[in-house]
Design an enzyme around this catalytic site. Sequence first.
Site, PDB file in Angstrom:
ATOM      1  N   ARG A  46       0.793  -1.027   0.119  1.00  0.00           N
ATOM      2  CA  ARG A  46      -0.022   0.274   0.027  1.00  0.00           C
ATOM      3  C   ARG A  46       0.760   1.080   0.067  1.00  0.00           C
ATOM      4  NH1 ARG A  46      -1.388   1.546   4.809  1.00  0.00           N
ATOM      5  NH2 ARG A  46      -2.340  -0.129   5.434  1.00  0.00           N
ATOM      6  N   TYR A  98     -16.742  16.723 -15.220  1.00  0.00           N
ATOM      7  CA  TYR A  98     -17.114  15.236 -15.297  1.00  0.00           C
ATOM      8  C   TYR A  98     -18.094  14.898 -14.287  1.00  0.00           C
ATOM      9  CZ  TYR A  98     -16.363  10.087 -14.925  1.00  0.00           C
ATOM     10  OH  TYR A  98     -16.600   8.802 -14.737  1.00  0.00           O
ATOM     11  N   ASP A 170      -7.537  19.029 -13.843  1.00  0.00           N
ATOM     12  CA  ASP A 170      -7.678  17.501 -14.478  1.00  0.00           C
ATOM     13  C   ASP A 170      -7.633  17.755 -16.020  1.00  0.00           C
ATOM     14  OD1 ASP A 170      -9.118  15.338 -15.809  1.00  0.00           O
ATOM     15  OD2 ASP A 170     -10.705  15.550 -14.339  1.00  0.00           O
ATOM     16  N   LYS A 195      -8.167   6.730 -19.038  1.00  0.00           N
ATOM     17  CA  LYS A 195      -8.381   7.299 -20.315  1.00  0.00           C
ATOM     18  C   LYS A 195      -7.268   7.161 -21.346  1.00  0.00           C
ATOM     19  CE  LYS A 195     -12.278   7.667 -18.174  1.00  0.00           C
ATOM     20  NZ  LYS A 195     -12.711   9.091 -17.411  1.00  0.00           N
TER      21      LYS A 195
HETATM   22  C1  LIG Z   1     -13.392   9.518 -16.416  1.00  0.00           C
HETATM   23  C2  LIG Z   1     -12.810  10.760 -15.839  1.00  0.00           C
HETATM   24  C3  LIG Z   1     -12.714  10.961 -14.478  1.00  0.00           C
HETATM   25  C4  LIG Z   1     -12.537   9.880 -13.411  1.00  0.00           C
HETATM   26  O1  LIG Z   1     -11.836   8.907 -13.383  1.00  0.00           O
HETATM   27  P1  LIG Z   1     -12.064   7.208 -13.145  1.00  0.00           P
HETATM   28  O2  LIG Z   1     -10.923   6.845 -13.704  1.00  0.00           O
HETATM   29  O3  LIG Z   1     -13.262   6.866 -14.093  1.00  0.00           O
HETATM   30  O4  LIG Z   1     -12.302   7.349 -11.787  1.00  0.00           O
HETATM   31  C5  LIG Z   1     -12.278  12.359 -13.861  1.00  0.00           C
HETATM   32  N1  LIG Z   1     -12.130  13.287 -14.828  1.00  0.00           N
HETATM   33  C6  LIG Z   1     -12.430  12.977 -15.982  1.00  0.00           C
HETATM   34  C7  LIG Z   1     -12.251  14.256 -17.077  1.00  0.00           C
HETATM   35  C8  LIG Z   1     -12.801  11.761 -16.599  1.00  0.00           C
HETATM   36  O5  LIG Z   1     -13.098  11.869 -18.095  1.00  0.00           O
END
Ligand SMILES: *Cc1c(COP(=O)(O)O)cnc(C)c1O
Length: 379
Positions: A46, A98, A170, A195
């Site tokens: 962890r 998101y 983000d 992503k």
């Molecule tokens: C998918 C996404 C998230 C969340 O991420 P996860 O890996 O699904 O927890 C946050 N911000 C954006 C812009 C996203 O596309």
Amino acid sequence: MKFNTKTIHGGQEHDPAYGAVMPPIYQTSTYAQSTPGGHKGYEYSRTHNPTRNALEKSFASIENGEYGLAFASGLAAIDAVLKLLKPGDEIISTNDLYGGSYRLFTKVYEDFGLKFHFIGMENADKVRNYVNDNTRLIWVETPTNPMMNIIDIKAMAEVASDHDILLAVDNTFATPYLQRPLDMGADIVMHSATKYLGGHSDVVMGALAVKDKELADKLYFIQNASGGVCGPQDSFLVLRGIKTLHVRMQRHCENGRQIAEYLKTHPKIEKVYWPGFKDHPNHDVATAQMDDYGGMVSFVTKGHDYDEAIAIVEKLKVFTLAESLGGVESLAGHPASMTHASIPKEEREKTGVVDSLIRLSVGIEDIDDLIEDLRQALN
Ligand SMILES: *Cc1c(COP(=O)(O)O)cnc(C)c1O
């Protein structure tokens, strides 16, 4: 080292045991000690794991940060950032964000006494109006999901530094191939590595990168104390994904441009949202802070009709109707009923997420096949 080289070599060493070029998947929870505390830098997975460490160094390197952190999901990464705050603290956030981030903010952290202001961030003065003595964090998503709004990161960094507030960006949609928020004054860059960084739709993961040692130490403490870490197998997959980030992104951008231009001329389509268009409201900011415009394209049809939008996404064959984005394969989504269903209708429609909006994550297939698929589905 330049960006493309960093995706492959940044922060990486060959494995000290046998010289393995790729870091082995250290599938272990614990590490042998010769005497209590007598270990080789690893005690418990962890806290630290060699495969995860290699990945965290890669995150830091590609974002031009000093420290990287990997989490079990993008939301776990955001969760760790929010744990820097305490009850009474206020956050100014992009309003078009998101859906899962919005849910975490409002349904989990409001109950812990954090106060969120969701606003359009088209200019810095608007953001300044919401700053008060309790403001601790500005949360920016750019380009936004799914409306492809562009927020001026440098302008937000100025507001943040004038008032001693943290700025987190983000960077999931753009990736560091297109935009490097830490270079523009952000304190924290966050990713859903699920992503584009992973890039193959085979893993769920989150990432943070920062420059400041004190901030990094706080986040490492939270990462270990709360425990939202990812496993070694997933770390390996994302590390492998990052090595081709630049070639994938190059093609995502090329295909994204062609799809956006095709849709713009289509008689059934009312509006296409893509920051590369000269008439996009923040095209100049996009051009200044991004190296290209990415592979995400959203559009609405002239019919403004829920059922028509559903029929289009059902007819697509090369594009898969699915949540998520950023993989090599093209995906189509209907935000109102999928990714953004957790945002109340009035709230989401205010930002443009109407029932007829369709979002495309343009993959790296042959462009002719993608355009033909859209042509038949819109017919
Ligand atoms: C998918 C996404 C998230 C969340 O991420 P996860 O890996 O699904 O927890 C946050 N911000 C954006 C812009 C996203 O596309």
